[in-house]
Enzyme design. Sequence first.
Site, PDB file in Angstrom:
ATOM      1  N   ARG A  19       1.001  -1.105  -0.096  1.00 37.43           N
ATOM      2  CA  ARG A  19      -0.140   0.004  -0.040  1.00 37.43           C
ATOM      3  C   ARG A  19       0.810   1.466  -0.017  1.00 37.43           C
ATOM      4  O   ARG A  19       0.462   2.116  -0.989  1.00 37.43           O
ATOM      5  CB  ARG A  19      -0.938   0.015   1.113  1.00 37.43           C
ATOM      6  CG  ARG A  19      -2.030  -1.175   0.903  1.00 37.43           C
ATOM      7  CD  ARG A  19      -3.067  -1.153   2.109  1.00 37.43           C
ATOM      8  NE  ARG A  19      -2.404  -1.509   3.596  1.00 37.43           N
ATOM      9  CZ  ARG A  19      -2.992  -1.178   4.486  1.00 37.43           C
ATOM     10  NH1 ARG A  19      -4.066  -0.782   4.983  1.00 37.43           N
ATOM     11  NH2 ARG A  19      -2.012  -1.658   5.633  1.00 37.43           N
ATOM     12  N   ASN A  37      -6.362  -2.746   1.998  1.00 38.03           N
ATOM     13  CA  ASN A  37      -6.461  -4.190   1.956  1.00 38.03           C
ATOM     14  C   ASN A  37      -7.748  -4.685   1.959  1.00 38.03           C
ATOM     15  O   ASN A  37      -8.664  -3.878   2.686  1.00 38.03           O
ATOM     16  CB  ASN A  37      -5.520  -4.776   2.911  1.00 38.03           C
ATOM     17  CG  ASN A  37      -4.195  -4.547   3.001  1.00 38.03           C
ATOM     18  OD1 ASN A  37      -3.543  -4.382   1.873  1.00 38.03           O
ATOM     19  ND2 ASN A  37      -3.342  -4.479   4.045  1.00 38.03           N
TER      20      ASN A  37
END
Length: 759
Positions: A19, A37
Amino acid sequence: MHKTYRIIINGRVQGVGFRPYVSKLAKSMGLAGNVSNNEFGVVIFASGEAERVTQFYKQLIKNPPPVARIKAHEIIELDWVHYDSFEIIPTQTKGKLNLALTPDFAICQTCCSEIADPQNRRFMYPFTTCVNCGPRWSITNTFPFERAHTSIHEFSMCPACKTEYTDPDDRRFHSQTNSCPKCGIILELEDHQGNHIKADSKQIFKRISKLIGKGKILAVKNTGGYLLCCDAGNPEVIDKLRRLKRRPKKPFAILYPSIDLLKKEIVLDHDQITALTSPERPIVIVSSKGFKGQLALNELAPGLGQLGVMLPYSGILELLGREFGRPLVATSGNIHGSPIISEKDKALELISHVADYFLHHNLSILNAQDDSVIKFSFRNRQRVLFRRSRGFAPNYFDDVPRNKTKVLALGGHLKSTIAFAPNDYLYLSQYLGNLDHYEVYARFVETIAVFMRIFKETPDCILVDKHPAYLSTQYGEELSMKIKVPLYKIQHHMAHFASVLAEHQLFEHDRDILGVVWDGTGYGDDGQIWGGEFFGYQDGDIIRTGHFEYFDWLAGDKMSKEPRLSLFSLNNDPKAAFLKDKFSAQEIAIYSSIKTSNKLQTSSVGRIFDALASLLGFCDMNSYEGEGAILLENAVQDYDPALLKIYVRPGDDGIVPTNVLWANLFKDFLDGLEKEEIILNFLFTLANVIIKMAELKGTRIIALSGGVFQNTVLVDMVNELSENKFELFFNRNLAPNDENIAIGQLMYYTHCIDQQKKE
């Protein structure tokens, strides 16, 4: 033209800095949106010029973060959405998990530099990590991988750590394991009676280094569990550790403080160095020939010309190794045969008589793991995995069956593992051990519960070995009745064969495949003990097509622990002089009587290795599993195939005449042939049998599995004899031993049982 896209990326993409990487790349390319996520992996919404989004997508897939592993990905155009910026947003899960789990990663070089720098705020802090390194699976309670789902959530980040965590330009941006000396994990030094020893956090490694230098044994709570450490150059303390740990001869792993020192003392090749410095950081078995250091070689690896070496993979081991400056024994914190210990109370209870001092910490280890072990063959540099655990577990990335059925496979008995396929992924537990030991069995049961809890799934069916006495089989029977699902019993050696077929995607192959599965023991379909098997595979069917000629299986489980019993079984001369050196008169009478009326037979190649080890005087009683076979392999290394002889060839009926093999080998022994030559002739014979059997069966594809194929000399010989006329397939990302049984069971069910049900 400006457009909005949704990008979904599956695989090992959580807990690896994905990320933060996405966020930085998107901002650098002028895109807006968000990344999060979810239960499938990573989901990205990106708005911007269509060409830039396409370039962004390609860059993500081509150059992901260092420890990420992408399995699948897709990009879908959506209706335009305006975003003011690009953000990382909290995990959003709407269903059950369907993603790869994240293994532990070795400490990276940047973090190593930080803990060595007196000016850095993490100087001497052993739990220093970043997005690219540190514990993952060992501290995971559930997924997706977020701090709140791990045991480190008990430690709230201080302002400085929080700033790093939220700064897109910081290497700890969204690092879920971020901590420092002010807010993080605390070390505690105690003696073996549990008395606290005051030690400053920055001086504690100097303190314990001095203790080790004085010949003390230290139990260190590492990131995967406790390790027992001592000076690898001190023969007296190593002997003491062996005695107290009840491990008389099995080799100890050796922790070197740096790759530079290791290369000065031991000759290493490129493959070994690559493995030693990889994110998995396994133990690598290397030759001790030409060793130039001060290790107590005979005490570390009795009777062997090899060593199991590794480099620090955690901040604790990095600081300990750096401070001590010399190699250390670093063996599992347990009594021989029991699982690695991860809890302070249990460590004090079970190994306080072994360790003089304990280095504890207050981070909970939720999934304890042993170190993984690999070896490279001498001539062809073929990689053989001996133990698949820390750094590899709990993922499996090769052929993953697309089952609608949720399948739980409970594996074998001696090298227990568990495989679970509850979704689009397949998960294989860390090595658990021998289920004969209560503590290992308890961890086996606990691991099944962990898998079912994490995925919030119960299996639709359960797979077990056909051996009725295996505890994994018995537990599977109980569990299937409890949750009311079908139970399937799968033959041990067919599971081995299925494991290697799956690793190389051979189930869909349109040509006949010869399976060669050799090991020590396995319950056969005819009620005998198999272990020297040949199978054929085609179109979803595995059929036994040959085997080594049966010989007597004596004294139950004792036979696998006492190589002398295999020798007694194969010996046809009851008055042979060597028997008196290995058996009492009473034992000779008893075992001779058993042979006359014995009905239990075996085809085990592993037991033939044992018989040879006993005959040549290497080992009559195994002090650890496979000791006799390991000593045989270590007695040889290089060879000239032109000088070797063949003791036997397989018959046209697919039977290898074991008695003829043994008679010819025994004649060489009586004629005084050198031990090394006999061993090489024996291994050359086995390699030749494989090639000749393939020729008899008219196949050019050979798949090999089973514990015997941990013998790297045999692996080299088979490769050389094939002369590129045959396609050889060995286990590559699985150990060839019984660790692969669980995966093999699952693959056999998928391709041979479930497929037939569909037809």
